[in-house]
Enzyme design. Structure first.
Site, PDB file in Angstrom:
ATOM      1  N   ASP A  65       0.857  -1.190   0.000  1.00 22.36           N
ATOM      2  CA  ASP A  65       0.000   0.000   0.000  1.00 22.36           C
ATOM      3  C   ASP A  65       0.889   1.235   0.000  1.00 22.36           C
ATOM      4  O   ASP A  65       2.126   1.120  -0.080  1.00 22.36           O
ATOM      5  CB  ASP A  65      -0.975  -0.028   1.201  1.00 22.36           C
ATOM      6  CG  ASP A  65      -2.322   0.590   0.831  1.00 22.36           C
ATOM      7  OD1 ASP A  65      -2.337   1.751   0.383  1.00 22.36           O
ATOM      8  OD2 ASP A  65      -3.352  -0.095   0.975  1.00 22.36           O
TER       9      ASP A  65
ATOM     10  N   GLU B  56      -9.801   3.099  -5.115  1.00 21.24           N
ATOM     11  CA  GLU B  56      -9.438   4.478  -4.756  1.00 21.24           C
ATOM     12  C   GLU B  56      -8.289   5.000  -5.618  1.00 21.24           C
ATOM     13  O   GLU B  56      -7.162   5.146  -5.151  1.00 21.24           O
ATOM     14  CB  GLU B  56      -9.059   4.536  -3.276  1.00 21.24           C
ATOM     15  CG  GLU B  56     -10.217   4.174  -2.392  1.00 21.24           C
ATOM     16  CD  GLU B  56      -9.874   4.188  -0.903  1.00 21.24           C
ATOM     17  OE1 GLU B  56     -10.737   4.579  -0.110  1.00 21.24           O
ATOM     18  OE2 GLU B  56      -8.736   3.823  -0.543  1.00 21.24           O
TER      19      GLU B  56
ATOM     20  N   HIS C 142      -2.601   3.311  -4.684  1.00 21.16           N
ATOM     21  CA  HIS C 142      -2.098   2.738  -3.415  1.00 21.16           C
ATOM     22  C   HIS C 142      -0.684   2.190  -3.599  1.00 21.16           C
ATOM     23  O   HIS C 142      -0.361   1.119  -3.083  1.00 21.16           O
ATOM     24  CB  HIS C 142      -3.044   1.654  -2.891  1.00 21.16           C
ATOM     25  CG  HIS C 142      -4.306   2.193  -2.273  1.00 21.16           C
ATOM     26  ND1 HIS C 142      -4.368   2.675  -0.985  1.00 21.16           N
ATOM     27  CD2 HIS C 142      -5.545   2.349  -2.780  1.00 21.16           C
ATOM     28  CE1 HIS C 142      -5.606   3.094  -0.722  1.00 21.16           C
ATOM     29  NE2 HIS C 142      -6.337   2.910  -1.799  1.00 21.16           N
TER      30      HIS C 142
HETATM   31  C1  TNX Z   1     -10.843   2.069   1.948  1.00 25.04           C
HETATM   32  S1  TNX Z   1     -11.705  -0.467   0.862  1.00 25.04           S
HETATM   33  C2  TNX Z   1      -9.731   1.405   1.462  1.00 25.04           C
HETATM   34  C3  TNX Z   1      -8.570   1.185   2.328  1.00 25.04           C
HETATM   35  C4  TNX Z   1      -8.723   1.853   3.665  1.00 25.04           C
HETATM   36  C5  TNX Z   1     -10.139   1.643   4.159  1.00 25.04           C
HETATM   37  C6  TNX Z   1     -10.395   2.202   5.522  1.00 25.04           C
HETATM   38  C7  TNX Z   1     -10.557  -0.249   0.013  1.00 25.04           C
HETATM   39  C8  TNX Z   1     -10.538  -1.187  -1.051  1.00 25.04           C
HETATM   40  N1  TNX Z   1      -9.715   0.763   0.261  1.00 25.04           N
HETATM   41  O1  TNX Z   1      -7.392   1.612   1.683  1.00 25.04           O
HETATM   42  O2  TNX Z   1      -7.802   1.292   4.543  1.00 25.04           O
HETATM   43  O3  TNX Z   1     -11.050   2.252   3.269  1.00 25.04           O
HETATM   44  O4  TNX Z   1     -11.646   1.778   6.024  1.00 25.04           O
END
Ligand code: TNX
Length: 510
Positions: free
Chosen positions: A180, A314, A250
């Site tokens: 990440d 994201e 990420h």
């Molecule tokens: C969203 S869910 C993210 C994570 C974070 C999380 C915190 C997802 C696929 N990505 O990177 O840690 O929310 O709740």
């Protein structure tokens, strides 16, 4: 020795069918196992699990009272189902496949007094289990648990304990979130800086939305041998370890190690010290795809899992929009906009995995944007799980309001700092049917199951991880194996399950 207390059967997850009979079977130092061909892994697991507390040798013998039998003709049990018959003088565990026997071993363990789960010798306990007839087949074939070791590293010795607790609950997929923005934890021989540089960050943010940092460096990475050993350890418990390598977002830790993989090779980034969504993305030039293929080749070498998760979540596309190179790439690929590079990127990498005989898995941002051959992990909204299943994807329902264990379990002031934004209470976890409402029978059949997510921005130590995981994972595992049950039924079984967690010294939520 005291007489055994009256026993009623209370298993978690709840078996498909269980009929109690009068009487008990009692294990003693002379109890032996008869092990059919193919059942050796189950015998090994039973011995390993029972030895610390009971000291039972469970030797092999032809005329043994306890029989572990593999019978491929028992097709109705599928790959994970089992049948268990306990009589006053015999125990018969049968399954069509070895994995079914491994599930049955966990049931035998739960039928014994909870002291059987302790890590040290327990004296004065009678190792009896109630006579019973059980037939047990899981409702869902994907019953997962994700652990984020990128935000906070955990040693592999702790991952083995995590796996042990999953196995107790008949969870079958351990999803390991290895990379990440804040850390890269898996070594890749061709790219040594991924762990040399990418596995350490200078400090960590303390609270979401504030600039306070703790000033404490954090780091850690696994060796290839440790990961390979974890895979074997999990397999011996019937659990597949599914690795996740995040892309194209990420990836800040990878960019800190290899700036040329980004959209601005001239820029030096640190391993991220903040939590949240980071704008830095992989570039879309061919070097990047060489990198992804090389990394995934090593990942496939270490992890035999049929599924490989490549993230996809994201992913703000600003950097691609601002990059002349990425804009040109989008044009040449005939895409409507640089934002469409997201699906194009995942499609190329997914196709590489498919060519290598693996199934790509991705996080769904909408339910309709992942390439066709992806298994979709729908986390934002149950509507996405439905849309993806209707579109023909296999789906894992991971709705954050019911499966994100980084959120606190109550709004009370006694809770440790956790992910802000929601409360995920035990009752909500229990009530979350993985099959989304309104699904056609065809779409429902494509819902593989559900899984728990433990993101670890706010959970650094094993105590905190277990506090967040238990007993919510007990509810999720019950739902995934047995399907929806009455809250009162679950509650009473959980009350009887808690002594098992306590015997295992799980730092659970009260
Ligand atoms: C969203 S869910 C993210 C994570 C974070 C999380 C915190 C997802 C696929 N990505 O990177 O840690 O929310 O709740």
């Amino acid at each position: 020795m005291p007489a055994p207390p009256p026993v009623t059967i209370s298993l978690l997850p709840r078996p498909t069918k269980a009929h109690a009979r009068a009487g008990h079977f009692t294990f003693g130092p002379d109890t032996c196992l008869r092990i059919s061909s193919g059942a050796e892994p189950a015998a090994q697991l039973l011995r390993t699990l029972l030895a610390p507390a009971t000291g039972l040798p469970l030797r092999s013998a032809e005329d043994a009272a306890v029989v572990l039998a593999l019978d491929p003709a028992l097709t109705g049990l599928g790959s994970e189902g089992y049948g268990l018959t306990v009589g006053p003088h015999s125990v018969l565990l049968r399954a069509a496949q070895t994995t079914g026997l491994l599930r049955g071993v966990q049931t035998i363990r739960q039928l014994l007094p909870p002291q059987a789960l302790a890590a040290s010798p327990q004296r004065g306990v009678r190792w009896s289990l109630p006579c019973v007839e059980i037939t047990d087949v899981p409702r869902h074939r994907w019953r997962g648990a994700m652990l984020d070791v990128a935000r906070h590293f955990q040693p592999v010795s702790y991952l083995r304990r995590y796996v042990d607790l999953l196995a107790l609950h008949k969870i079958n997929v351990f999803h390991l979130h290895l990379t990440d923005d804040q850390g890269w934890r898996m070594p890749v021989a061709a790219f040594p800086k991924l762990t040399e540089i990418g596995s350490h960050r200078a400090q960590s943010m303390i609270r979401a939305g504030s600039d306070d940092h703790d000033g404490v460096p954090h780091g850690g990475a696994y060796t290839r041998a440790e990961l390979a050993d974890l895979v074997r350890y999990a397999a011996a418990r019937g659990i597949t370890v599914m690795p996740e390598i995040e892309m194209p977002g990420h990836v800040r830790a990878a960019l800190a190690a290899y700036p040329h993989l980004g959209n601005r090779p001239d820029r030096v980034l640190d391993v991220w010290t903040r939590w949240g969504v980071c704008d830095n993305l992989l570039g879309v030039h061919e070097d990047v795809f060489d990198f992804c293929r090389t990394v995934l080749e090593e990942v496939m070498d270490v992890f035999p899992s049929p599924y490989i998760h490549i993230g996809g979540d994201e992913c703000p596309t600003v950097e691609w929009e601002e990059s002349p190179e990425a804009r040109a790439r989008a044009r040449d690929a005939g895409l409507s906009s640089p934002a469409a590079l997201h699906g194009w990127f995942l499609g190329r990498v997914g196709a590489f995995l498919t060519r290598n005989g693996r199934r790509p898995v991705g996080w769904a941002e909408t339910g309709t944007e992942l390439p066709d051959d992806f298994i979709v992990m729908a986390w934002r909204d149950p509507a996405h799980a439905l849309a993806a299943a209707e579109r023909g994807h296999e789906v894992i329902n991971s709705h954050h309001r019911a499966t994100y264990f980084d959120y606190p379990q109550s709004a009370g002031p006694q809770e440790h700092p956790a992910q802000p934004g929601a409360v995920v209470a035990l009752r909500g976890v229990h009530a979350h049917d993985p099959v989304p409402e309104g699904a056609s029978p065809e779409a429902a059949a494509r819902v593989l199951g559900t899984q728990a997510q433990l993101w670890t921005e706010y959970a650094a130590t094993p105590d905190r991880l277990e506090y967040l995981t238990y007993p919510r994972l007990s509810a999720l595992a019950d739902l995934a194996w047995s399907g929806p049950t009455q809250w009162t039924d679950f509650r009473s079984r959980l009350d009887r399950h808690v002594p098992r967690l306590d015997a295992l010294q799980v730092s659970r939520h009260p």
